[in-house]
Design a protein around this motif. Sequence first.
Motif, PDB file in Angstrom:
ATOM      1  N   ALA A 114      52.602  30.207  39.619  1.00  0.00           N
ATOM      2  CA  ALA A 114      51.882  31.107  40.522  1.00  0.00           C
ATOM      3  C   ALA A 114      51.351  32.331  39.777  1.00  0.00           C
ATOM      4  CB  ALA A 114      52.790  31.533  41.674  1.00  0.00           C
ATOM      5  N   VAL A 115      52.160  32.881  38.870  1.00  0.00           N
ATOM      6  CA  VAL A 115      51.709  34.044  38.084  1.00  0.00           C
ATOM      7  C   VAL A 115      50.554  33.644  37.176  1.00  0.00           C
ATOM      8  CG1 VAL A 115      52.382  35.723  36.311  1.00  0.00           C
ATOM      9  CG2 VAL A 115      53.934  35.229  38.214  1.00  0.00           C
ATOM     10  N   ASP A 116      50.662  32.486  36.522  1.00  0.00           N
ATOM     11  CA  ASP A 116      49.583  32.010  35.653  1.00  0.00           C
ATOM     12  C   ASP A 116      48.290  31.783  36.440  1.00  0.00           C
ATOM     13  OD1 ASP A 116      51.253  32.130  33.471  1.00  0.00           O
ATOM     14  OD2 ASP A 116      51.585  29.965  33.347  1.00  0.00           O
ATOM     15  N   ALA A 117      48.404  31.228  37.645  1.00  0.00           N
ATOM     16  CA  ALA A 117      47.214  30.989  38.472  1.00  0.00           C
ATOM     17  C   ALA A 117      46.561  32.309  38.857  1.00  0.00           C
ATOM     18  CB  ALA A 117      47.587  30.188  39.716  1.00  0.00           C
ATOM     19  N   LEU A 118      47.359  33.292  39.240  1.00  0.00           N
ATOM     20  CA  LEU A 118      46.811  34.612  39.590  1.00  0.00           C
ATOM     21  C   LEU A 118      46.152  35.249  38.371  1.00  0.00           C
ATOM     22  CD1 LEU A 118      46.343  37.017  41.429  1.00  0.00           C
ATOM     23  CD2 LEU A 118      48.713  37.710  41.022  1.00  0.00           C
ATOM     24  N   CYS A 119      46.799  35.184  37.214  1.00  0.00           N
ATOM     25  CA  CYS A 119      46.231  35.772  35.997  1.00  0.00           C
ATOM     26  C   CYS A 119      44.906  35.096  35.628  1.00  0.00           C
ATOM     27  CB  CYS A 119      47.228  35.680  34.848  1.00  0.00           C
ATOM     28  SG  CYS A 119      48.618  36.822  35.041  1.00  0.00           S
ATOM     29  N   SER A 120      44.825  33.796  35.790  1.00  0.00           N
ATOM     30  CA  SER A 120      43.573  33.078  35.503  1.00  0.00           C
ATOM     31  C   SER A 120      42.460  33.536  36.441  1.00  0.00           C
ATOM     32  CB  SER A 120      43.777  31.572  35.636  1.00  0.00           C
ATOM     33  OG  SER A 120      44.622  31.104  34.630  1.00  0.00           O
ATOM     34  N   ASP A 121      42.789  33.686  37.722  1.00  0.00           N
ATOM     35  CA  ASP A 121      41.801  34.157  38.694  1.00  0.00           C
ATOM     36  C   ASP A 121      41.340  35.570  38.341  1.00  0.00           C
ATOM     37  OD1 ASP A 121      40.217  33.948  41.049  1.00  0.00           O
ATOM     38  OD2 ASP A 121      41.754  35.019  42.193  1.00  0.00           O
ATOM     39  N   LEU A 122      42.271  36.428  37.948  1.00  0.00           N
ATOM     40  CA  LEU A 122      41.926  37.802  37.590  1.00  0.00           C
ATOM     41  C   LEU A 122      41.069  37.841  36.326  1.00  0.00           C
ATOM     42  CD1 LEU A 122      45.301  39.603  38.336  1.00  0.00           C
ATOM     43  CD2 LEU A 122      43.239  39.546  39.756  1.00  0.00           C
ATOM     44  N   GLU A 123      41.385  36.978  35.360  1.00  0.00           N
ATOM     45  CA  GLU A 123      40.581  36.944  34.131  1.00  0.00           C
ATOM     46  C   GLU A 123      39.156  36.477  34.418  1.00  0.00           C
ATOM     47  OE1 GLU A 123      39.160  37.545  30.567  1.00  0.00           O
ATOM     48  OE2 GLU A 123      41.099  38.270  31.248  1.00  0.00           O
ATOM     49  N   ARG A 124      38.992  35.491  35.295  1.00  0.00           N
ATOM     50  CA  ARG A 124      37.643  35.052  35.678  1.00  0.00           C
ATOM     51  C   ARG A 124      36.877  36.198  36.338  1.00  0.00           C
ATOM     52  NH1 ARG A 124      40.462  30.399  36.924  1.00  0.00           N
ATOM     53  NH2 ARG A 124      40.681  31.006  39.093  1.00  0.00           N
ATOM     54  N   HIS A 125      37.567  36.940  37.197  1.00  0.00           N
ATOM     55  CA  HIS A 125      36.931  38.074  37.870  1.00  0.00           C
ATOM     56  C   HIS A 125      36.514  39.138  36.851  1.00  0.00           C
ATOM     57  CE1 HIS A 125      35.975  40.791  41.147  1.00  0.00           C
ATOM     58  NE2 HIS A 125      36.684  41.723  40.544  1.00  0.00           N
ATOM     59  N   ARG A 126      37.404  39.439  35.917  1.00  0.00           N
ATOM     60  CA  ARG A 126      37.081  40.442  34.893  1.00  0.00           C
ATOM     61  C   ARG A 126      35.887  39.995  34.048  1.00  0.00           C
ATOM     62  NH1 ARG A 126      37.282  41.648  29.901  1.00  0.00           N
ATOM     63  NH2 ARG A 126      38.283  39.715  29.289  1.00  0.00           N
ATOM     64  N   ALA A 127      35.862  38.729  33.692  1.00  0.00           N
ATOM     65  CA  ALA A 127      34.769  38.212  32.861  1.00  0.00           C
ATOM     66  C   ALA A 127      33.418  38.278  33.580  1.00  0.00           C
ATOM     67  CB  ALA A 127      35.070  36.777  32.441  1.00  0.00           C
ATOM     68  N   SER A 128      33.428  38.171  34.888  1.00  0.00           N
ATOM     69  CA  SER A 128      32.172  38.198  35.644  1.00  0.00           C
ATOM     70  C   SER A 128      31.766  39.612  36.060  1.00  0.00           C
ATOM     71  CB  SER A 128      32.267  37.301  36.877  1.00  0.00           C
ATOM     72  OG  SER A 128      33.201  37.823  37.802  1.00  0.00           O
ATOM     73  N   ASN A 129      32.577  40.603  35.741  1.00  0.00           N
ATOM     74  CA  ASN A 129      32.285  42.006  36.068  1.00  0.00           C
ATOM     75  C   ASN A 129      32.430  42.847  34.810  1.00  0.00           C
ATOM     76  OD1 ASN A 129      32.059  42.229  39.191  1.00  0.00           O
ATOM     77  ND2 ASN A 129      33.742  40.828  38.794  1.00  0.00           N
ATOM     78  N   PRO A 130      31.366  43.005  34.047  1.00  0.00           N
ATOM     79  CA  PRO A 130      31.462  43.653  32.740  1.00  0.00           C
ATOM     80  C   PRO A 130      31.896  45.118  32.773  1.00  0.00           C
ATOM     81  CG  PRO A 130      29.166  43.223  33.318  1.00  0.00           C
ATOM     82  CD  PRO A 130      30.009  42.569  34.359  1.00  0.00           C
ATOM     83  N   TYR A 131      31.843  45.768  33.917  1.00  0.00           N
ATOM     84  CA  TYR A 131      32.279  47.161  33.974  1.00  0.00           C
ATOM     85  C   TYR A 131      33.806  47.297  33.970  1.00  0.00           C
ATOM     86  CZ  TYR A 131      33.462  46.636  38.914  1.00  0.00           C
ATOM     87  OH  TYR A 131      34.026  46.235  40.090  1.00  0.00           O
ATOM     88  N   ILE A 132      34.526  46.197  34.199  1.00  0.00           N
ATOM     89  CA  ILE A 132      35.993  46.244  34.204  1.00  0.00           C
ATOM     90  C   ILE A 132      36.482  46.049  32.775  1.00  0.00           C
ATOM     91  CG2 ILE A 132      38.105  45.158  35.031  1.00  0.00           C
ATOM     92  CD1 ILE A 132      36.504  44.266  37.508  1.00  0.00           C
ATOM     93  N   ASP A 133      37.185  47.057  32.261  1.00  0.00           N
ATOM     94  CA  ASP A 133      37.699  46.983  30.895  1.00  0.00           C
ATOM     95  C   ASP A 133      39.061  46.299  30.820  1.00  0.00           C
ATOM     96  OD1 ASP A 133      35.536  48.466  29.655  1.00  0.00           O
ATOM     97  OD2 ASP A 133      36.341  50.208  30.726  1.00  0.00           O
TER      98      ASP A 133
END
Length: 93
Positions: A44-63
């Motif tokens: 569950a933690v890995d799935a959440l982290c993957s979702d968050l990484e995809r979100h970060r990658a699609s929003n370049p303003y998030i460092d």
Amino acid sequence: MITDRNALSVDVEYVIDANGAKTVLVVETNLQLDPPEIDFDKAAVDALCSDLERHRASNPYIDAIRLVRRRLGPTEPITVTGTLGEHQIKTSP
């Protein structure tokens, strides 16, 4: 867009240090994040982290993303006392 159901809330904070300013997405979860704990769910933690990484990658303003476990506060009013510098602090419920 964050779609994982274990992301309970999302907020943005700015971190300003000697290296400059960073935009950090702060995500609260109900998941246990400490692997030695009995209720830690790696999948569950890995799935959440993957979702968050995809979100970060699609929003370049998030460092960066900071994932924190939601802590439930006290259910009864409390009184807080202490000092802050020279000042005495006392709050009442």
